[in-house]
Design an enzyme around this catalytic site. Structure first.
Site, short mmCIF file in Angstrom:
data_model
loop_
_atom_site.label_atom_id
_atom_site.label_comp_id
_atom_site.label_asym_id
_atom_site.label_seq_id
_atom_site.Cartn_x
_atom_site.Cartn_y
_atom_site.Cartn_z
N HIS A 30 0.82 -1.23 0.00
CA HIS A 30 0.00 0.00 0.00
C HIS A 30 0.85 1.27 0.00
O HIS A 30 0.31 2.36 -0.16
CB HIS A 30 -0.93 0.03 1.22
CG HIS A 30 -2.01 -0.99 1.20
ND1 HIS A 30 -2.92 -1.10 0.17
CD2 HIS A 30 -2.33 -1.99 2.07
CE1 HIS A 30 -3.77 -2.09 0.42
NE2 HIS A 30 -3.42 -2.67 1.56
N ASP A 42 -2.98 -10.29 -2.62
CA ASP A 42 -3.56 -9.83 -1.35
C ASP A 42 -5.03 -9.47 -1.61
O ASP A 42 -5.40 -9.04 -2.70
CB ASP A 42 -2.77 -8.60 -0.86
CG ASP A 42 -3.14 -8.18 0.55
OD1 ASP A 42 -2.38 -8.54 1.47
OD2 ASP A 42 -4.18 -7.51 0.74
N HIS A 89 -6.52 -6.93 -0.64
CA HIS A 89 -6.62 -5.49 -0.88
C HIS A 89 -5.77 -5.08 -2.08
O HIS A 89 -4.67 -5.60 -2.26
CB HIS A 89 -6.17 -4.72 0.36
CG HIS A 89 -6.92 -5.10 1.60
ND1 HIS A 89 -6.43 -6.02 2.51
CD2 HIS A 89 -8.13 -4.70 2.06
CE1 HIS A 89 -7.32 -6.18 3.49
NE2 HIS A 89 -8.35 -5.40 3.24
N ASP A 107 -5.08 -12.67 3.13
CA ASP A 107 -6.35 -12.21 3.70
C ASP A 107 -7.54 -12.50 2.78
O ASP A 107 -8.64 -12.01 3.02
CB ASP A 107 -6.28 -10.72 4.08
CG ASP A 107 -5.48 -9.88 3.12
OD1 ASP A 107 -5.13 -10.37 2.04
OD2 ASP A 107 -5.23 -8.70 3.44
ZN ZN Z 1 -4.55 -7.01 2.56
#
Ligand code: ZN
Length: 343
Positions: free
Chosen positions: A161, A196, A198, A285
């Site tokens: 991120h 991931d 996200h 995740d």
């Molecule tokens: Zn994540």
């Protein structure tokens, strides 16, 4: 498979994060990496090695000097302002639309200028841990460049991120981007696959205008999933990078069937790019019982994920990212790595 690991991550352990209108117990905790390390050893995946020191240069090739300078001093500046017993540093104000971005100023100005959320607190050991995580990814990249078929950077805090000049999403330095850039400078052509839950907004933005690194991401649709403001299907790259960015946003409760078909599409584009190394942002995740995510992959699906990645027949660097179900995390992480070795 060689695993690279540094215990320095233990120094980064903020107890809480601000989200949903309140302080919550942190989910990005040292126990994540400790559990995976124990499972790597239990299943005899291969040697666990300490990272080498690569110095400031590989980080400076990816990150803005202002961000790096701030992160290296942030905890000290925060404690000077709020006292030695101050809680972790979290911003209170940001230069949103209509306000001026200011890389200089006091600690509140700078933390707001460089952060994009309230879920990424800075404590005394954060900078040292972030440096160790970057060195862990670089060491695993170096082993790959020296001929390993697969390597695993068990790095924490995660990185995908963090963009060139903004940190957030539990990420401070972008470990996989730093490794990718280091490999580019050794004449290699990397593709990055981000699995991931996200979207890897930081990695995407770092390479968005470049044709020499391909970025593909499978993730929860940002219409309902963090990071909310990037990761949509119409983001394809810009300028020289046009066509070198692929986002595959997926529905809530995506199961293995839908996930595998998106993965097939990602690999058709990765293969068309003809990379000579594959870098995987290995977030776990996507697991059905992850406490902060909403996909429906089961324990065995991670073996198949590893097999498909291994089937690409590319030297592959796995960099640890998210994954917050502490009970399942060790098993599903090593499932991917074992699936890769058998695939
Ligand atoms: Zn994540």
């Amino acid at each position: 498979m060689k695993t690279f690991y540094s215990p320095t991550h233990l120094e980064h352990a903020p107890p809480e994060e601000f989200e949903g209108g309140r302080m919550n117990p942190a989910v990005e905790v040292p126990a994540r990496a400790l559990g995976v390390l124990a499972e790597v050893e239990r299943r005899r995946l291969g040697p666990v090695l300490p990272p080498a020191e690569f110095g400031a240069e590989p980080i400076a090739r990816v990150h803005d000097a202002g961000l790096v300078g701030f992160l290296s001093q942030a905890s000290e500046l925060w404690r000077k302002r709020y006292g030695e017993d101050a809680p972790p540093a979290i911003p209170s104000a940001w230069p949103a639309r209509g306000l001026r971005s200011r890389p200089d100023g006091d600690v509140e100005t700078r933390i707001g200028n460089y952060a994009f959320d309230t879920a990424t607190p800075i404590v005394k050991g954060t900078w040292r841990a972030a440096l160790a995580a970057a060195n862990t990814a670089l060491s695993a990249a170096e082993a790959l460049a020296n001929g390993e078929r697969g390597t695993f950077a068990l790095a924490r805090p995660p990185g995908h991120h963090a963009s060139s000049d903004v940190f957030g999403g539990y990420c401070y330095l972008n470990n996989i981007a730093i490794a990718a850039q280091w490999l580019v400078e050794r004449g290699l052509r990397p593709a990055i696959l981000d699995v991931d839950y996200h979207h890897g907004n930081g990695t995407q933005s770092i390479f968005y205008r470049r044709a020499d690194v391909f970025f593909a991401s499978l993730h929860g649709d940002p219409s309902f999933a963090y990071p909310h403001f990037l990761g949509f299907a119409d983001e394809c790259g810009e300028g020289d990078g046009d066509g070198a960015n692929l986002n595959l946003p997926l529905a809530m409760y995506t199961d293995w069937r839908a996930y595998a078909s998106a993965l097939t599409l990602a690999f058709s584009r990765i293969n068309a790019f003809a990379p000579d190394v594959l870098l995987v942002s290995l977030g776990l995740d996507t697991f059905e019982a992850d406490p902060i995510s909403k996909f429906s992959l089961g324990t065995k699906d991670y073996l198949r994920l590893g097999e498909i990645i291994g089937g690409a027949r590319l030297p592959t660097l796995f960099v640890f990212e998210g994954g917050y179900n502490l009970t399942a995390l060790p098993e599903i992480t090593v499932n991917v790595l074992e699936g890769f070795e058998g695939g």
